[in-house]
Write a protein that holds these residues in place. Structure first.
Motif, PDB file in Angstrom:
ATOM      1  N   ARG A  27       0.834  -1.202   0.000  1.00 39.73           N
ATOM      2  CA  ARG A  27       0.000   0.000   0.000  1.00 39.73           C
ATOM      3  C   ARG A  27       0.869   1.253   0.000  1.00 39.73           C
ATOM      4  NH1 ARG A  27      -2.684   1.209   4.511  1.00 39.73           N
ATOM      5  NH2 ARG A  27      -1.213   0.120   5.816  1.00 39.73           N
ATOM      6  N   THR A  28       0.280   2.353  -0.481  1.00 35.18           N
ATOM      7  CA  THR A  28       0.930   3.656  -0.364  1.00 35.18           C
ATOM      8  C   THR A  28      -0.083   4.752  -0.616  1.00 35.18           C
ATOM      9  OG1 THR A  28       2.971   4.856  -0.858  1.00 35.18           O
ATOM     10  CG2 THR A  28       1.736   3.999  -2.751  1.00 35.18           C
ATOM     11  N   ILE A  29       0.331   5.978  -0.378  1.00 41.36           N
ATOM     12  CA  ILE A  29      -0.461   7.164  -0.690  1.00 41.36           C
ATOM     13  C   ILE A  29       0.414   8.052  -1.565  1.00 41.36           C
ATOM     14  CG2 ILE A  29      -1.592   9.211   0.233  1.00 41.36           C
ATOM     15  CD1 ILE A  29      -2.158   7.581   2.780  1.00 41.36           C
ATOM     16  N   LEU A  30      -0.140   8.469  -2.709  1.00 40.36           N
ATOM     17  CA  LEU A  30       0.608   9.247  -3.702  1.00 40.36           C
ATOM     18  C   LEU A  30      -0.018  10.619  -3.918  1.00 40.36           C
ATOM     19  CD1 LEU A  30       0.711   6.424  -6.391  1.00 40.36           C
ATOM     20  CD2 LEU A  30       2.621   7.098  -4.918  1.00 40.36           C
ATOM     21  N   GLN A 144      -4.852   6.792  -3.015  1.00 44.65           N
ATOM     22  CA  GLN A 144      -4.539   5.696  -2.112  1.00 44.65           C
ATOM     23  C   GLN A 144      -4.493   4.432  -2.969  1.00 44.65           C
ATOM     24  OE1 GLN A 144      -7.853   5.997   0.557  1.00 44.65           O
ATOM     25  NE2 GLN A 144      -6.871   7.582   1.798  1.00 44.65           N
ATOM     26  N   ILE A 145      -3.429   3.650  -2.804  1.00 43.84           N
ATOM     27  CA  ILE A 145      -3.189   2.478  -3.651  1.00 43.84           C
ATOM     28  C   ILE A 145      -3.002   1.240  -2.781  1.00 43.84           C
ATOM     29  CG2 ILE A 145      -1.664   1.482  -5.414  1.00 43.84           C
ATOM     30  CD1 ILE A 145      -2.798   4.144  -6.311  1.00 43.84           C
ATOM     31  N   ILE A 146      -3.622   0.123  -3.186  1.00 45.61           N
ATOM     32  CA  ILE A 146      -3.368  -1.185  -2.572  1.00 45.61           C
ATOM     33  C   ILE A 146      -3.134  -2.187  -3.694  1.00 45.61           C
ATOM     34  CG2 ILE A 146      -4.241  -3.074  -1.148  1.00 45.61           C
ATOM     35  CD1 ILE A 146      -6.018  -1.090   0.292  1.00 45.61           C
ATOM     36  N   PHE A 147      -1.993  -2.845  -3.668  1.00 40.69           N
ATOM     37  CA  PHE A 147      -1.615  -3.851  -4.667  1.00 40.69           C
ATOM     38  C   PHE A 147      -1.635  -5.224  -4.003  1.00 40.69           C
ATOM     39  CE2 PHE A 147       2.356  -5.537  -7.091  1.00 40.69           C
ATOM     40  CZ  PHE A 147       1.571  -6.357  -7.893  1.00 40.69           C
ATOM     41  N   ASN A 148      -2.524  -6.100  -4.477  1.00 37.45           N
ATOM     42  CA  ASN A 148      -2.630  -7.469  -3.988  1.00 37.45           C
ATOM     43  C   ASN A 148      -1.722  -8.332  -4.867  1.00 37.45           C
ATOM     44  OD1 ASN A 148      -3.364 -10.143  -3.534  1.00 37.45           O
ATOM     45  ND2 ASN A 148      -5.535  -9.682  -3.304  1.00 37.45           N
ATOM     46  N   VAL A 149      -0.578  -8.722  -4.343  1.00 37.30           N
ATOM     47  CA  VAL A 149       0.399  -9.472  -5.136  1.00 37.30           C
ATOM     48  C   VAL A 149      -0.108 -10.878  -5.462  1.00 37.30           C
ATOM     49  CG1 VAL A 149       2.800 -10.271  -5.273  1.00 37.30           C
ATOM     50  CG2 VAL A 149       2.285  -8.098  -4.153  1.00 37.30           C
ATOM     51  N   GLN A 158      -8.895   8.000  -5.708  1.00 32.92           N
ATOM     52  CA  GLN A 158      -8.362   9.354  -5.852  1.00 32.92           C
ATOM     53  C   GLN A 158      -9.184  10.293  -4.992  1.00 32.92           C
ATOM     54  OE1 GLN A 158      -7.719  10.648  -9.856  1.00 32.92           O
ATOM     55  NE2 GLN A 158      -6.789  12.564  -9.225  1.00 32.92           N
ATOM     56  N   VAL A 159      -8.499  11.107  -4.214  1.00 35.59           N
ATOM     57  CA  VAL A 159      -9.154  12.029  -3.290  1.00 35.59           C
ATOM     58  C   VAL A 159      -8.795  13.449  -3.698  1.00 35.59           C
ATOM     59  CG1 VAL A 159      -9.404  12.701  -0.877  1.00 35.59           C
ATOM     60  CG2 VAL A 159      -8.949  10.304  -1.460  1.00 35.59           C
ATOM     61  N   ARG A 160      -9.821  14.197  -4.086  1.00 38.28           N
ATOM     62  CA  ARG A 160      -9.607  15.599  -4.460  1.00 38.28           C
ATOM     63  C   ARG A 160      -9.409  16.431  -3.196  1.00 38.28           C
ATOM     64  NH1 ARG A 160     -10.568  17.212  -9.387  1.00 38.28           N
ATOM     65  NH2 ARG A 160     -11.270  19.264  -8.754  1.00 38.28           N
ATOM     66  N   PRO A 161      -8.716  17.572  -3.293  1.00 47.09           N
ATOM     67  CA  PRO A 161      -8.584  18.445  -2.118  1.00 47.09           C
ATOM     68  C   PRO A 161      -9.977  18.856  -1.628  1.00 47.09           C
ATOM     69  CG  PRO A 161      -7.173  19.196  -3.912  1.00 47.09           C
ATOM     70  CD  PRO A 161      -8.043  18.112  -4.464  1.00 47.09           C
ATOM     71  N   SER A 162     -10.114  18.964  -0.318  1.00 50.96           N
ATOM     72  CA  SER A 162     -11.407  19.346   0.249  1.00 50.96           C
ATOM     73  C   SER A 162     -11.702  20.809  -0.063  1.00 50.96           C
ATOM     74  CB  SER A 162     -11.402  19.131   1.762  1.00 50.96           C
ATOM     75  OG  SER A 162     -10.563  20.085   2.384  1.00 50.96           O
ATOM     76  N   GLN A 163     -12.961  21.189   0.063  1.00 49.22           N
ATOM     77  CA  GLN A 163     -13.354  22.577  -0.185  1.00 49.22           C
ATOM     78  C   GLN A 163     -12.626  23.506   0.774  1.00 49.22           C
ATOM     79  OE1 GLN A 163     -15.165  23.656  -2.803  1.00 49.22           O
ATOM     80  NE2 GLN A 163     -14.508  25.663  -2.124  1.00 49.22           N
ATOM     81  N   PHE A 164     -12.389  23.044   2.015  1.00 51.84           N
ATOM     82  CA  PHE A 164     -11.656  23.852   2.990  1.00 51.84           C
ATOM     83  C   PHE A 164     -10.251  24.167   2.475  1.00 51.84           C
ATOM     84  CE2 PHE A 164      -8.580  23.969   6.495  1.00 51.84           C
ATOM     85  CZ  PHE A 164      -9.026  25.107   7.153  1.00 51.84           C
ATOM     86  N   GLU A 165      -9.565  23.145   1.932  1.00 51.38           N
ATOM     87  CA  GLU A 165      -8.222  23.357   1.392  1.00 51.38           C
ATOM     88  C   GLU A 165      -8.244  24.323   0.225  1.00 51.38           C
ATOM     89  OE1 GLU A 165      -7.338  19.319   0.562  1.00 51.38           O
ATOM     90  OE2 GLU A 165      -6.308  18.994   2.459  1.00 51.38           O
ATOM     91  N   VAL A 166      -9.263  24.218  -0.643  1.00 53.59           N
ATOM     92  CA  VAL A 166      -9.381  25.121  -1.788  1.00 53.59           C
ATOM     93  C   VAL A 166      -9.645  26.538  -1.306  1.00 53.59           C
ATOM     94  CG1 VAL A 166     -10.784  25.667  -3.822  1.00 53.59           C
ATOM     95  CG2 VAL A 166     -10.109  23.294  -3.365  1.00 53.59           C
TER      96      VAL A 166
END
Length: 177
Positions: A27-30, A144-149, A158-166
């Motif tokens: 797993r990872t977050i990019l 967010q990625i999960i690779f099942n080997v 995919q997570v877009r920036p929140s309205q607060f961040e914008v």
């Protein structure tokens, strides 16, 4: 996106990579970083990288590979797959990431770091003759990625920036004028 039952869970930080057998999920977050997954269906072996930049400005000897750079991370994964008896040219590749994390901020260049990373990943695989069977690149926000080997599946959200961040971004831009 949770841990899969009966699989050992590996979480990659930026600059890390992992190669393993069917007993793992990776797993990872990019954000603007990119991950390349390689999976060999018959051997049920695979690997995943999490790189920050396409390449270094200065070449280095093979024994000094650094996973922060796409070309070196891929070279390192190929080396680990070969050591496990897997021919990397028989692997299926998938590419993820390259998101624009700051869409409201002006840039000196028209191309973002994420775009450079994604294009580099495509070119690296093409030059090695490894087919990219799937990709989710660019856009806004992080993934967010999960690779099942064990079966080669990769789940991505995919997570877009929140309205607060914008709104905060706009407020900062307003202060600068």
């Amino acid at each position: 996106m949770t841990r899969l039952k009966d699989l050992m869970d590996i979480f990659l930080q930026p600059g890390e990579l992992f190669v393993g057998d069917a007993s793992f999920q990776i797993r990872t977050i990019l954000g603007s970083c990119v991950s390349i997954t390689l999976w060999h269906p018959q051997a049920r072996m695979g690997g995943m990288s999490h790189f920050l930049l396409p390449t270094r400005s200065v070449p280095v000897p093979e024994h000094v590979l650094d996973g922060r750079y796409g070309d070196e991370a891929l070279q390192w994964m190929l080396k680990d797959l070969r050591a496990a008896g897997v021919d990397p040219r028989q692997c299926q590749a998938k590419i993820f990431g390259g998101g624009n994390m700051f869409p409201g901020q002006p840039r000196a260049s028209a191309i973002t770091v994420g775009q450079r990373n994604g294009e580099a990943a495509r070119l690296l695989l093409k030059n090695l003759g490894i087919e990219a069977v799937s990709e989710s690149l660019f856009g806004v926000g992080h993934r967010q990625i999960i690779f099942n080997v064990s079966n080669g599946d990769v789940w991505m959200r995919q997570v877009r920036p929140s309205q607060f961040e914008v709104d905060c971004e706009k407020a900062v831009e307003g202060c600068a004028s």
